[in-house]
Design a protein around this motif. Sequence first.
Motif, PDB file in Angstrom:
ATOM      1  N   ILE A   7       0.497  -1.170   0.064  1.00 44.05           N
ATOM      2  CA  ILE A   7      -0.423   0.174   0.116  1.00 44.05           C
ATOM      3  C   ILE A   7       0.689   1.515   0.189  1.00 44.05           C
ATOM      4  CG2 ILE A   7      -1.755   1.274   0.945  1.00 44.05           C
ATOM      5  CD1 ILE A   7      -2.504  -0.784   2.524  1.00 44.05           C
ATOM      6  N   LEU A  11       0.799   4.565  -2.943  1.00 41.15           N
ATOM      7  CA  LEU A  11       0.922   5.779  -2.542  1.00 41.15           C
ATOM      8  C   LEU A  11       1.681   7.084  -2.733  1.00 41.15           C
ATOM      9  CD1 LEU A  11      -0.905   5.576   1.318  1.00 41.15           C
ATOM     10  CD2 LEU A  11      -2.124   6.281  -1.159  1.00 41.15           C
ATOM     11  N   VAL A 236     -11.163   2.185 -12.799  1.00 46.36           N
ATOM     12  CA  VAL A 236     -11.263   2.865 -12.817  1.00 46.36           C
ATOM     13  C   VAL A 236     -10.040   3.518 -12.893  1.00 46.36           C
ATOM     14  CG1 VAL A 236      -8.731   3.098 -10.140  1.00 46.36           C
ATOM     15  CG2 VAL A 236     -10.960   1.127 -10.278  1.00 46.36           C
ATOM     16  N   LEU A 287      -4.089   8.320  -8.432  1.00 46.35           N
ATOM     17  CA  LEU A 287      -4.301   8.157  -7.325  1.00 46.35           C
ATOM     18  C   LEU A 287      -5.646   6.927  -7.169  1.00 46.35           C
ATOM     19  CD1 LEU A 287      -5.236  11.417  -5.010  1.00 46.35           C
ATOM     20  CD2 LEU A 287      -3.483   9.677  -4.813  1.00 46.35           C
ATOM     21  N   LEU A 288      -6.340   7.156  -8.734  1.00 49.40           N
ATOM     22  CA  LEU A 288      -7.308   6.423  -9.422  1.00 49.40           C
ATOM     23  C   LEU A 288      -6.297   5.074  -9.775  1.00 49.40           C
ATOM     24  CD1 LEU A 288     -10.138   8.402 -11.302  1.00 49.40           C
ATOM     25  CD2 LEU A 288     -10.398   7.140  -9.534  1.00 49.40           C
ATOM     26  N   ASN A 289      -5.639   5.241 -10.029  1.00 47.81           N
ATOM     27  CA  ASN A 289      -4.537   3.830 -10.542  1.00 47.81           C
ATOM     28  C   ASN A 289      -3.998   3.217  -9.027  1.00 47.81           C
ATOM     29  OD1 ASN A 289      -3.058   2.121 -12.636  1.00 47.81           O
ATOM     30  ND2 ASN A 289      -0.957   3.197 -11.897  1.00 47.81           N
ATOM     31  N   ALA A 290      -4.264   3.846  -7.973  1.00 50.68           N
ATOM     32  CA  ALA A 290      -3.300   2.794  -6.942  1.00 50.68           C
ATOM     33  C   ALA A 290      -4.734   2.301  -6.392  1.00 50.68           C
ATOM     34  CB  ALA A 290      -2.664   4.411  -6.477  1.00 50.68           C
ATOM     35  N   LEU A 291      -5.930   3.128  -6.741  1.00 48.73           N
ATOM     36  CA  LEU A 291      -7.121   2.790  -5.993  1.00 48.73           C
ATOM     37  C   LEU A 291      -7.248   1.014  -6.592  1.00 48.73           C
ATOM     38  CD1 LEU A 291      -9.637   2.506  -4.250  1.00 48.73           C
ATOM     39  CD2 LEU A 291     -10.919   4.383  -6.018  1.00 48.73           C
ATOM     40  N   GLY A 292      -6.872   1.633  -8.112  1.00 48.40           N
ATOM     41  CA  GLY A 292      -7.617  -0.043  -8.854  1.00 48.40           C
ATOM     42  C   GLY A 292      -6.667  -1.180  -8.896  1.00 48.40           C
ATOM     43  N   ASP A 293      -5.030  -1.060  -7.985  1.00 50.65           N
ATOM     44  CA  ASP A 293      -4.651  -2.117  -8.169  1.00 50.65           C
ATOM     45  C   ASP A 293      -4.798  -2.521  -6.845  1.00 50.65           C
ATOM     46  OD1 ASP A 293      -3.158  -1.733  -9.951  1.00 50.65           O
ATOM     47  OD2 ASP A 293      -1.249   0.071  -9.481  1.00 50.65           O
ATOM     48  N   PHE A 294      -5.075  -1.765  -5.635  1.00 52.66           N
ATOM     49  CA  PHE A 294      -5.508  -1.793  -4.496  1.00 52.66           C
ATOM     50  C   PHE A 294      -6.528  -2.784  -4.326  1.00 52.66           C
ATOM     51  CE2 PHE A 294      -8.085  -0.785  -0.833  1.00 52.66           C
ATOM     52  CZ  PHE A 294      -7.427  -1.338   0.196  1.00 52.66           C
ATOM     53  N   LEU A 295      -7.816  -1.890  -5.576  1.00 55.63           N
ATOM     54  CA  LEU A 295      -8.941  -2.984  -5.144  1.00 55.63           C
ATOM     55  C   LEU A 295      -8.900  -4.426  -5.303  1.00 55.63           C
ATOM     56  CD1 LEU A 295     -11.380  -0.370  -5.710  1.00 55.63           C
ATOM     57  CD2 LEU A 295     -11.129  -1.469  -4.222  1.00 55.63           C
TER      58      LEU A 295
END
Length: 308
Positions: A7, A11, A236, A287-295
Amino acid sequence: MGSFRWILSLLFHALAVVFLVATASFFLLQVIPGDPAAVVAGLDADEATLATVRRSMGLDEAVYLRYLRWISGLLRGRLGDSLIQGRPVEELIAQRLPVTLSLAGAALVSSVFMGLAMALVGSASRIGERLVRILEYLAFAFPQFWVALLLIYLFAFRLGWFPLFGAGEPGSLVLPALSLGISNAAVVSRTARASLKDLLRGNHAAAARALGISPRRIFLVHLLPLAMIPLLPVLVIQAGYLLAGAIVVEQVFGLPGVGRLTLTAIVQRDLPVIQGSIVVFGLAFPLLNALGDFLVGLLWPRLRLEGR
């Protein structure tokens, strides 16, 4: 501990991209023609007045000093003051951001429904696949402003089903969301259709058929959720493109969002507002790319481990 480091890595990469975008936007806007002092003082101002305004705005300082002052303000959440309105840029953007987010969210939802419907039709038969391919090509070919004007003419002007312009009225986001989401629906359709086609030829579908499960249930219950795995990160990322695409749609429909604020600032050469808008839109993508990888990593941990 490994998940926490993963994570933090997401970030860190997102913030690094934002920093590079902010830096590039600052220096690029410094070299474009035009004098911000003339915007504040007026085109008829004499040289002495312009010199005074430049000094008050810090424009007489070296570029690197202005950059350090601007980036330190950015770290504190300050984006400067508008040259035209004299108000903090972050305040102007915060007032307009809910409209843009609502438009992008509605466009994303509509594009998912349209795209999945097209993918289901295209995966059902050869005729359906050819029809859906034509629709995808058309969705990619027509520019957003043309689609927006067509929807306004048909559903607002001729039929009167929706308001012509503005926000706040019932149904005011329907036509803007459709005009913004149509091209994204083609992306959703292609991704889901390719995934469904692979799954239909795979062992999972063959095993379900051997158990006597109906084709409809196989398709909707067993295969469609699996097809969402490659679709989720695409959605995302597309959300970022929808935020950027809202600039044109907001102008056509007269929506008071960040996109319209940015276009107005470009016309008025309000550089702090332009810089702030670039930072906000540039912040969305990493941030959306990171959110997609996180999900994806959260819902399917095996994929995250394989990607290490």
